[in-house]
Design a protein around this motif. Structure first.
Motif, PDB file in Angstrom:
ATOM      1  N   LEU A 201       0.830  -1.209   0.000  1.00 31.42           N
ATOM      2  CA  LEU A 201       0.000   0.000   0.000  1.00 31.42           C
ATOM      3  C   LEU A 201       0.860   1.253   0.000  1.00 31.42           C
ATOM      4  CD1 LEU A 201      -2.780  -1.084   2.536  1.00 31.42           C
ATOM      5  CD2 LEU A 201      -3.061  -0.720   0.075  1.00 31.42           C
ATOM      6  N   VAL A 202       1.943   1.236   0.740  1.00 34.03           N
ATOM      7  CA  VAL A 202       2.847   2.392   0.794  1.00 34.03           C
ATOM      8  C   VAL A 202       3.479   2.625  -0.576  1.00 34.03           C
ATOM      9  CG1 VAL A 202       4.983   3.283   1.792  1.00 34.03           C
ATOM     10  CG2 VAL A 202       3.285   2.164   3.253  1.00 34.03           C
ATOM     11  N   ALA A 204       2.213   1.839  -3.332  1.00 31.22           N
ATOM     12  CA  ALA A 204       1.164   2.339  -4.234  1.00 31.22           C
ATOM     13  C   ALA A 204       0.668   3.712  -3.819  1.00 31.22           C
ATOM     14  CB  ALA A 204      -0.006   1.352  -4.246  1.00 31.22           C
ATOM     15  N   GLU A 205       1.321   4.300  -2.815  1.00 31.13           N
ATOM     16  CA  GLU A 205       1.004   5.631  -2.298  1.00 31.13           C
ATOM     17  C   GLU A 205      -0.417   5.708  -1.728  1.00 31.13           C
ATOM     18  OE1 GLU A 205       1.789   8.497  -5.316  1.00 31.13           O
ATOM     19  OE2 GLU A 205       3.971   8.157  -5.310  1.00 31.13           O
ATOM     20  N   GLU A 206      -0.872   4.576  -1.202  1.00 29.82           N
ATOM     21  CA  GLU A 206      -2.156   4.536  -0.496  1.00 29.82           C
ATOM     22  C   GLU A 206      -1.859   4.719   0.992  1.00 29.82           C
ATOM     23  OE1 GLU A 206      -5.066   4.329  -1.837  1.00 29.82           O
ATOM     24  OE2 GLU A 206      -4.646   3.718  -3.899  1.00 29.82           O
ATOM     25  N   THR A 207      -1.369   5.909   1.330  1.00 29.29           N
ATOM     26  CA  THR A 207      -0.880   6.126   2.697  1.00 29.29           C
ATOM     27  C   THR A 207      -1.987   6.075   3.745  1.00 29.29           C
ATOM     28  OG1 THR A 207      -1.046   8.510   2.319  1.00 29.29           O
ATOM     29  CG2 THR A 207       1.109   7.478   1.940  1.00 29.29           C
ATOM     30  N   GLU A 208      -3.159   6.639   3.428  1.00 36.23           N
ATOM     31  CA  GLU A 208      -4.236   6.643   4.418  1.00 36.23           C
ATOM     32  C   GLU A 208      -4.712   5.221   4.711  1.00 36.23           C
ATOM     33  OE1 GLU A 208      -7.409   9.205   3.360  1.00 36.23           O
ATOM     34  OE2 GLU A 208      -6.172  11.034   3.332  1.00 36.23           O
ATOM     35  N   ILE A 209      -4.827   4.444   3.642  1.00 40.47           N
ATOM     36  CA  ILE A 209      -5.241   3.050   3.838  1.00 40.47           C
ATOM     37  C   ILE A 209      -4.170   2.285   4.622  1.00 40.47           C
ATOM     38  CG2 ILE A 209      -5.869   0.908   2.680  1.00 40.47           C
ATOM     39  CD1 ILE A 209      -6.908   2.547   0.358  1.00 40.47           C
ATOM     40  N   ALA A 210      -2.895   2.561   4.306  1.00 37.65           N
ATOM     41  CA  ALA A 210      -1.799   1.901   5.018  1.00 37.65           C
ATOM     42  C   ALA A 210      -1.807   2.277   6.488  1.00 37.65           C
ATOM     43  CB  ALA A 210      -0.462   2.278   4.386  1.00 37.65           C
ATOM     44  N   GLN A 211      -2.081   3.559   6.778  1.00 38.50           N
ATOM     45  CA  GLN A 211      -2.156   3.985   8.176  1.00 38.50           C
ATOM     46  C   GLN A 211      -3.315   3.301   8.903  1.00 38.50           C
ATOM     47  OE1 GLN A 211      -2.447   8.232   7.979  1.00 38.50           O
ATOM     48  NE2 GLN A 211      -0.238   8.560   7.628  1.00 38.50           N
ATOM     49  N   ILE A 251      -9.784  -3.713   4.643  1.00 39.39           N
ATOM     50  CA  ILE A 251      -9.093  -2.540   4.108  1.00 39.39           C
ATOM     51  C   ILE A 251      -8.391  -2.911   2.806  1.00 39.39           C
ATOM     52  CG2 ILE A 251      -7.224  -0.902   4.527  1.00 39.39           C
ATOM     53  CD1 ILE A 251      -7.910  -0.991   7.474  1.00 39.39           C
ATOM     54  N   ARG A 252      -7.856  -4.133   2.756  1.00 37.73           N
ATOM     55  CA  ARG A 252      -7.140  -4.567   1.555  1.00 37.73           C
ATOM     56  C   ARG A 252      -8.091  -4.880   0.402  1.00 37.73           C
ATOM     57  NH1 ARG A 252      -3.671  -9.650   2.865  1.00 37.73           N
ATOM     58  NH2 ARG A 252      -3.228  -9.422   0.649  1.00 37.73           N
TER      59      ARG A 252
END
Length: 390
Positions: A201-202, A204-211, A251-252
């Motif tokens: 996720l990081v 893929a720059e999906e930072t909010e989802i990763a957080q 989330i995934r």
């Protein structure tokens, strides 16, 4: 008071056999003296102090002769019964004869009355007395040996029981260590998979989802650390922990992941090993949901039947039967599923059932049956809720 005295005396005799020997010796010859006084001295008319002195003197001499017999019998104790009986009878006759001569001579010297013409009667009584003494000796001797063997047997049983308790304790310690080891294996295994997903996720720059996934992961690991790995928890609490894990997976996968849970009230109050279901569902996530573009549904059923808790987990598969077949093979189950089976073996020995079955559409169904153990606190909570609702 009398009972306490006899208990004290019994303890002294048990700890000091020599004291017991002298007590029964003194008791026997005192008894002989009393019987002699009441059946002979009183019967034959007037008596004086010399007659009483004769009774005491003959008892003292008889006690000395019985010591010789005691020594002789102890020397013969390891011989055969035939040898002991024959030699013992000869010794009794000889000792009885010598004692008779001594007691007649003492009587004559003390009373000045000749009794040699009554020697046969005196000798018969002497033989009878020493035969009684011999019988008493052998009775006490065999009783002591029996008590000794009984004490040895009790000590052996106590030692065997203590050794068994030590062995059982060691087995329990080893079993608990095995359960803890298997249970703790789940955390790094699950953590590795989740961190890989967060890393993806990081990237893929999906930072909010990763957080969000990191927060969910933190809650799940906190729950895992707060629960003792070698204890069982209620199924409803296991479902709560499972939901923490599924929150991470949602989330995934988002809408691709669908859940269909059906749990009876009696099953929700049953005890199960902590994190029993998570590695099985993780297996479905990896081999079914993640490999299907449309995602899929994970179904869970739990009920109680015939004293068993029946758990059934299934997924809709990835649409590829070959992939499902690989899941079923023992070499492809993965660490989590193998770990679950080993934990069940450690907790329930052979008293459980674990089956994996491929469904017609390619999905995988896992069935687990374990002994039903109700969780008291959950049952009470359910009863309170039922009372409030009614």
């Amino acid at each position: 008071m009398t009972n306490a005295f006899f208990q004290f005396l019994k303890h002294k005799i048990a700890t000091n056999p020599r004291l017991g020997f002298w007590l029964w010796q003194a008791g026997f010859w005192c008894f002989v003296s009393i019987v002699s006084f009441f059946t002979l001295t009183l019967w034959y008319g007037p008596f004086g102090l010399q007659h009483i002195a004769h009774i005491v003197a003959q008892a003292a001499v008889g006690l000395v002769f019985s010591l010789f017999l005691y020594w002789a019998f102890m020397q013969l104790w390891d011989k055969s019964i035939r040898v002991r009986a024959s030699i013992g009878l000869i010794l009794v006759l000889i000792v009885a004869f010598v004692w008779t001569v001594a007691r007649v001579e003492i009587f004559i010297r003390l009373t000045q009355d000749s009794e040699w013409d009554q020697f046969g009667g005196w000798h018969f009584a002497s033989i009878f007395i020493f035969l009684c003494w011999t019988g008493l000796f052998h009775g006490i001797r065999y009783y002591q040996l029996l008590q000794s063997e009984h004490s040895i047997m009790l000590r052996a049983e106590a030692e065997a029981k203590e050794e068994q308790l030590k062995r059982m304790k060691a087995q329990n310690v080893a079993r608990d260590a095995q359960i803890k080891m298997l249970r703790y294996q789940l955390n790094p295994h699950f953590l590795c998979n989740t961190l890989n997903a967060i890393n993806a996720l990081v990237e893929a720059e999906e930072t909010e989802i990763a957080q969000g996934m990191t927060v969910k992961l933190s809650k799940f690991l906190r729950y895992s650390l707060d629960n003792n790995p070698d204890t069982k928890i209620a199924l409803e609490n296991e479902i709560k922990a499972l939901n923490l894990y599924l929150d991470i997976e949602k989330i995934r996968f988002g809408e691709r992941l669908k859940l269909d849970f059906e749990i009876s009230d009696s099953a929700s109050a049953a005890k199960v090993p902590s994190l029993l279901l998570q590695p099985i569902i993780e297996n479905s996530m990896k081999h079914a949901i993640a490999r299907s573009e449309e995602g899929g549904t994970i179904t869970f059923r739990a009920d109680v039947s015939d004293g068993k808790l029946d758990l059934e987990l299934s997924d809709t598969g990835s649409g590829n039967k070959i992939a499902s077949t690989k899941i079923k093979s023992s070499n492809s189950r993965g660490v989590g599923v193998r770990n679950t089976i080993e934990r069940l073996e450690a907790l329930y020995s052979k008293n459980f059932r674990y089956d994996i079955q491929i469904l017609p559409l390619g999905g995988l169904k896992t069935s687990i049956s374990i002994p039903y153990e109700p969780h008291a606190e959950v049952l009470k909570s359910q009863a309170r809720q039922l009372k409030v609702s009614s």
